[in-house]
Design a protein around this motif. Sequence first.
Motif, PDB file in Angstrom:
ATOM      1  N   CYS A  90       0.828  -1.208   0.000  1.00 26.94           N
ATOM      2  CA  CYS A  90       0.000   0.000   0.000  1.00 26.94           C
ATOM      3  C   CYS A  90       0.858   1.251   0.000  1.00 26.94           C
ATOM      4  CB  CYS A  90      -0.946   0.016   1.191  1.00 26.94           C
ATOM      5  SG  CYS A  90      -2.249  -1.210   1.036  1.00 26.94           S
ATOM      6  N   PHE A  91       1.910   1.249   0.843  1.00 24.38           N
ATOM      7  CA  PHE A  91       2.683   2.484   0.974  1.00 24.38           C
ATOM      8  C   PHE A  91       3.445   2.811  -0.300  1.00 24.38           C
ATOM      9  CE2 PHE A  91       6.135   5.292   2.236  1.00 24.38           C
ATOM     10  CZ  PHE A  91       5.373   6.272   2.862  1.00 24.38           C
ATOM     11  N   LEU A  92       3.893   1.783  -1.005  1.00 20.82           N
ATOM     12  CA  LEU A  92       4.671   2.060  -2.218  1.00 20.82           C
ATOM     13  C   LEU A  92       3.788   2.522  -3.378  1.00 20.82           C
ATOM     14  CD1 LEU A  92       7.456  -0.684  -2.170  1.00 20.82           C
ATOM     15  CD2 LEU A  92       7.486   1.659  -1.308  1.00 20.82           C
ATOM     16  N   GLY A  93       2.472   2.523  -3.186  1.00 18.09           N
ATOM     17  CA  GLY A  93       1.667   3.160  -4.238  1.00 18.09           C
ATOM     18  C   GLY A  93       0.274   2.623  -4.471  1.00 18.09           C
ATOM     19  N   VAL A  94      -0.075   1.484  -3.852  1.00 16.77           N
ATOM     20  CA  VAL A  94      -1.388   0.934  -4.166  1.00 16.77           C
ATOM     21  C   VAL A  94      -2.497   1.757  -3.500  1.00 16.77           C
ATOM     22  CG1 VAL A  94      -2.878  -1.080  -3.897  1.00 16.77           C
ATOM     23  CG2 VAL A  94      -0.524  -1.349  -4.673  1.00 16.77           C
ATOM     24  N   MET A  95      -2.199   2.289  -2.314  1.00 19.56           N
ATOM     25  CA  MET A  95      -3.195   3.153  -1.684  1.00 19.56           C
ATOM     26  C   MET A  95      -2.564   4.474  -1.279  1.00 19.56           C
ATOM     27  SD  MET A  95      -5.696   0.925   0.661  1.00 19.56           S
ATOM     28  CE  MET A  95      -6.314  -0.656   0.098  1.00 19.56           C
ATOM     29  N   LYS A  96      -3.358   5.503  -1.394  1.00 19.24           N
ATOM     30  CA  LYS A  96      -2.897   6.824  -0.957  1.00 19.24           C
ATOM     31  C   LYS A  96      -3.981   7.449  -0.111  1.00 19.24           C
ATOM     32  CE  LYS A  96      -0.450   7.578  -5.304  1.00 19.24           C
ATOM     33  NZ  LYS A  96      -0.216   8.539  -6.385  1.00 19.24           N
ATOM     34  N   PRO A  97      -3.749   7.748   1.126  1.00 19.56           N
ATOM     35  CA  PRO A  97      -2.509   7.465   1.831  1.00 19.56           C
ATOM     36  C   PRO A  97      -2.409   5.988   2.214  1.00 19.56           C
ATOM     37  CG  PRO A  97      -4.068   8.549   3.290  1.00 19.56           C
ATOM     38  CD  PRO A  97      -4.717   8.491   1.946  1.00 19.56           C
ATOM     39  N   GLY A  98      -1.165   5.492   2.273  1.00 20.15           N
ATOM     40  CA  GLY A  98      -0.928   4.089   2.625  1.00 20.15           C
ATOM     41  C   GLY A  98      -0.244   3.983   3.969  1.00 20.15           C
ATOM     42  N   ASN A  99      -0.455   4.973   4.811  1.00 13.52           N
ATOM     43  CA  ASN A  99       0.121   4.920   6.159  1.00 13.52           C
ATOM     44  C   ASN A  99      -0.763   5.697   7.114  1.00 13.52           C
ATOM     45  OD1 ASN A  99       0.807   7.436   4.999  1.00 13.52           O
ATOM     46  ND2 ASN A  99       2.475   7.709   6.457  1.00 13.52           N
ATOM     47  N   LEU A 100      -0.321   5.828   8.315  1.00 10.81           N
ATOM     48  CA  LEU A 100      -1.018   6.520   9.396  1.00 10.81           C
ATOM     49  C   LEU A 100      -2.312   5.800   9.793  1.00 10.81           C
ATOM     50  CD1 LEU A 100      -0.359  10.240   8.466  1.00 10.81           C
ATOM     51  CD2 LEU A 100       0.769   8.844  10.193  1.00 10.81           C
ATOM     52  N   LYS A 101      -2.960   6.371  10.825  1.00  5.61           N
ATOM     53  CA  LYS A 101      -4.030   5.633  11.479  1.00  5.61           C
ATOM     54  C   LYS A 101      -5.175   5.191  10.566  1.00  5.61           C
ATOM     55  CE  LYS A 101      -7.164   5.363  15.227  1.00  5.61           C
ATOM     56  NZ  LYS A 101      -8.095   6.081  16.075  1.00  5.61           N
ATOM     57  N   PRO A 102      -5.676   6.067   9.698  1.00  4.86           N
ATOM     58  CA  PRO A 102      -6.807   5.616   8.882  1.00  4.86           C
ATOM     59  C   PRO A 102      -6.487   4.350   8.089  1.00  4.86           C
ATOM     60  CG  PRO A 102      -6.545   7.983   8.688  1.00  4.86           C
ATOM     61  CD  PRO A 102      -5.345   7.483   9.457  1.00  4.86           C
ATOM     62  N   HIS A 103      -5.219   4.113   7.831  1.00  8.57           N
ATOM     63  CA  HIS A 103      -4.842   2.968   7.026  1.00  8.57           C
ATOM     64  C   HIS A 103      -4.405   1.771   7.875  1.00  8.57           C
ATOM     65  CE1 HIS A 103      -2.248   0.665   4.171  1.00  8.57           C
ATOM     66  NE2 HIS A 103      -3.289   0.890   3.410  1.00  8.57           N
ATOM     67  N   ARG A 104      -4.485   1.909   9.201  1.00  7.32           N
ATOM     68  CA  ARG A 104      -3.906   0.871  10.054  1.00  7.32           C
ATOM     69  C   ARG A 104      -4.497  -0.517   9.804  1.00  7.32           C
ATOM     70  NH1 ARG A 104      -4.524   2.116  15.820  1.00  7.32           N
ATOM     71  NH2 ARG A 104      -2.597   3.248  15.501  1.00  7.32           N
ATOM     72  N   ALA A 105      -5.820  -0.604   9.770  1.00  7.14           N
ATOM     73  CA  ALA A 105      -6.446  -1.919   9.647  1.00  7.14           C
ATOM     74  C   ALA A 105      -6.015  -2.590   8.349  1.00  7.14           C
ATOM     75  CB  ALA A 105      -7.962  -1.769   9.692  1.00  7.14           C
ATOM     76  N   CYS A 106      -5.976  -1.815   7.297  1.00 11.50           N
ATOM     77  CA  CYS A 106      -5.591  -2.357   5.996  1.00 11.50           C
ATOM     78  C   CYS A 106      -4.141  -2.839   6.029  1.00 11.50           C
ATOM     79  CB  CYS A 106      -5.774  -1.279   4.931  1.00 11.50           C
ATOM     80  SG  CYS A 106      -5.332  -1.796   3.279  1.00 11.50           S
ATOM     81  N   ALA A 107      -3.255  -2.024   6.611  1.00 13.18           N
ATOM     82  CA  ALA A 107      -1.847  -2.411   6.694  1.00 13.18           C
ATOM     83  C   ALA A 107      -1.681  -3.684   7.522  1.00 13.18           C
ATOM     84  CB  ALA A 107      -1.033  -1.268   7.307  1.00 13.18           C
ATOM     85  N   THR A 108      -2.443  -3.771   8.599  1.00 17.07           N
ATOM     86  CA  THR A 108      -2.382  -4.961   9.451  1.00 17.07           C
ATOM     87  C   THR A 108      -2.779  -6.202   8.659  1.00 17.07           C
ATOM     88  OG1 THR A 108      -2.951  -3.601  11.345  1.00 17.07           O
ATOM     89  CG2 THR A 108      -3.262  -5.975  11.585  1.00 17.07           C
ATOM     90  N   ARG A 109      -3.881  -6.059   7.909  1.00 22.08           N
ATOM     91  CA  ARG A 109      -4.369  -7.176   7.089  1.00 22.08           C
ATOM     92  C   ARG A 109      -3.327  -7.567   6.037  1.00 22.08           C
ATOM     93  NH1 ARG A 109      -6.728  -8.601  10.095  1.00 22.08           N
ATOM     94  NH2 ARG A 109      -5.723 -10.562   9.708  1.00 22.08           N
ATOM     95  N   CYS A 110      -2.717  -6.570   5.403  1.00 23.13           N
ATOM     96  CA  CYS A 110      -1.722  -6.829   4.357  1.00 23.13           C
ATOM     97  C   CYS A 110      -0.523  -7.574   4.933  1.00 23.13           C
ATOM     98  CB  CYS A 110      -1.248  -5.516   3.729  1.00 23.13           C
ATOM     99  SG  CYS A 110      -2.420  -4.815   2.565  1.00 23.13           S
ATOM    100  N   ILE A 111      -0.020  -7.057   6.053  1.00 21.78           N
ATOM    101  CA  ILE A 111       1.162  -7.691   6.651  1.00 21.78           C
ATOM    102  C   ILE A 111       0.807  -9.097   7.114  1.00 21.78           C
ATOM    103  CG2 ILE A 111       2.794  -7.543   8.573  1.00 21.78           C
ATOM    104  CD1 ILE A 111       2.614  -4.458   8.239  1.00 21.78           C
ATOM    105  N   SER A 112      -0.392  -9.247   7.675  1.00 24.19           N
ATOM    106  CA  SER A 112      -0.844 -10.568   8.095  1.00 24.19           C
ATOM    107  C   SER A 112      -0.919 -11.520   6.902  1.00 24.19           C
ATOM    108  CB  SER A 112      -2.225 -10.435   8.757  1.00 24.19           C
ATOM    109  OG  SER A 112      -2.762 -11.689   9.050  1.00 24.19           O
ATOM    110  N   GLY A 113      -1.237 -10.973   5.731  1.00 25.87           N
ATOM    111  CA  GLY A 113      -1.359 -11.798   4.528  1.00 25.87           C
ATOM    112  C   GLY A 113      -0.035 -12.069   3.833  1.00 25.87           C
ATOM    113  N   GLY A 114       1.073 -11.555   4.375  1.00 18.36           N
ATOM    114  CA  GLY A 114       2.375 -11.873   3.806  1.00 18.36           C
ATOM    115  C   GLY A 114       3.054 -10.741   3.052  1.00 18.36           C
TER     116      GLY A 114
END
Lengths: 252, 348
Positions: free
Chosen positions: A161-185
Amino acid sequence: MSAAREFYVGYLPQAPPALARTVRARVLLFLGLGLAGALLITAFQQPFSKAVFEFGKVRSFEGRIEVRPYPMLVVERPGAGDASRYLLVAFGKHGAEAEVGALAGRRVRLEGSLVYRDDQTMIELAEGSVEALDDSVRPEPSPSQAVDSRTFVGEIVDSKCFLGVMKPGNLKPHRACATRCISGGIPPILLVTDAEGLASYLLLTDAQGGPVGAEVVARGLVAEPVRITGAVHRLGDLRVLRADPSAWERIE
Amino acid sequence: MGHAYQAVGWNRQKKIYDRTLLLGVVLYLAVFLGVGFALHPEATAETMILRALGTAAFMLLHVVLAIGPLSRLDSRFLPLLYNRRHMGVTMFLLAFGHGAFSLLQFHGFGDVGPLVSLLVSNPRFDSLAQFPFQLLGALALFLLFLMAATSHDFWLTNLTAPVWKALHMLVYLAYGLIVMHVVLGVLQAETSPLLAGLLVLGMIVVLGLHLAAGWRERALDEPLDQLAREGFVDVGAFEEIPEACARVVTLGGDRVAVFRYGDRVSALSNACQHQNGPLGEGRIIDGFVTCPWHGYQYKPDCGASPEPFTERVPTFETRIVDGRVWVSPVAQAPGTYVEPARHPGRAR
Ligand code: FES
């Protein structure tokens, strides 16, 4: 008759004329306020990054697969440094382990879409596009060299997400998504921003250089300030931060 | 046999209302997306659409909440109240679009189902600043769904009005949840003071209008409460008493004749000093309350007969508030002057 004395009956087809004028004016005022709100809100959003996700654009790549700490495609190139390293991920919130995990050290051709930001580049694999080119296996993965041991303060983001798939791809609003992504590998990255706003990207691993996605998720340390002390290794053109996840600190 | 719920005719007013509403929503989204992409060409479409839908819903919620108190403050807002349920349902649909798209975007395509992900992906229930704001939005959306789904009169009748009304008061809870959803969510990353300022402005408007409407209603109630505390009794509308005649009421066991003459009202004991004739069935002639039995006369403001007669009847204090006549049940000594109450709209 002034509008105040007229009596509105909603089920009659025609509103009294003075009242209709007043209502029309007020509705236009509401509409104007709403549109002004739209204008201000959309204008005052934080700037969006220049990161790019070439969504729908599929390219072909050739290189060698490495899977530790995270799946990547090593594409040899002339000049200083041995090669370019593209992190590999799959569709959605999934890492590329399932697609390339069994191909460590093999030369492959694959297709995918580029995701890139600053000096980092990633490929989102087109499903089922990976083909091994020969049976040779490079026995040794790229040696990683320890260059430094330091303490960093930054934010753990999911690289996809951070490298470009989502903008913004960081900070709190994106936390759940980042957690899911990292959990998925998806490989976790420690994002460190200096005083000038320049970002450094440190691929996170455990102290032995193995993947740490599960620990990142378990400790719930995504998308908030953390302090991590560890050894910085250079893996070709990538920087890797090796640190024991149990020692990572949340900064409240 | 139940009764049939006919679709209320989609009359001209309602069509204008709905068309205007739809036009407003389309214009809002067009401005948000058009200007947004012009100013931020690097933005991703998903983020823009999410934000356009979410802010449109929130903006419309402000209008929905403002119309009630505005109508109480100024009846010319009533036409907007009349079809407010369509505005509410439209607001829900926008919010649903925002929620569903967010669920797909942030929680879909992962290693657990989207709804599970919604519950587990931000575990920071222990922190206010890091609190899982998406759950607040999801709860608000659920409440908005309950209200949108029960907005039809069928539910108003079948749930009974008090239950329905209570259910729809949940809109204030939903509003609070959405404010927290915004404050603990997007505003944690979108740090422009203007955005926080707009949110605060919206809250001031919603809260201010409700306080103003409530205060105004209290101001109307206040004189009545005061009268009631002093023991005055509402004996009916001024207009219901015919000119120069009386209405007879029983106050504290006494019969009282309440006379209207011109813009004034005076109350006397109903019992004539002569033979207890019913003064309230008499009339005011030449400025004197005149007994229907034998024609004894009394001044309406003090209950005394004109010179040289000496008969006197007890008098009672009167007030006129909002067109209604209030009378104190405490009898004044016979012949006591009491200032007649005046109806401000009836001054001669
Ligand atoms: S009773 Fe009133 S005049 Fe005789």
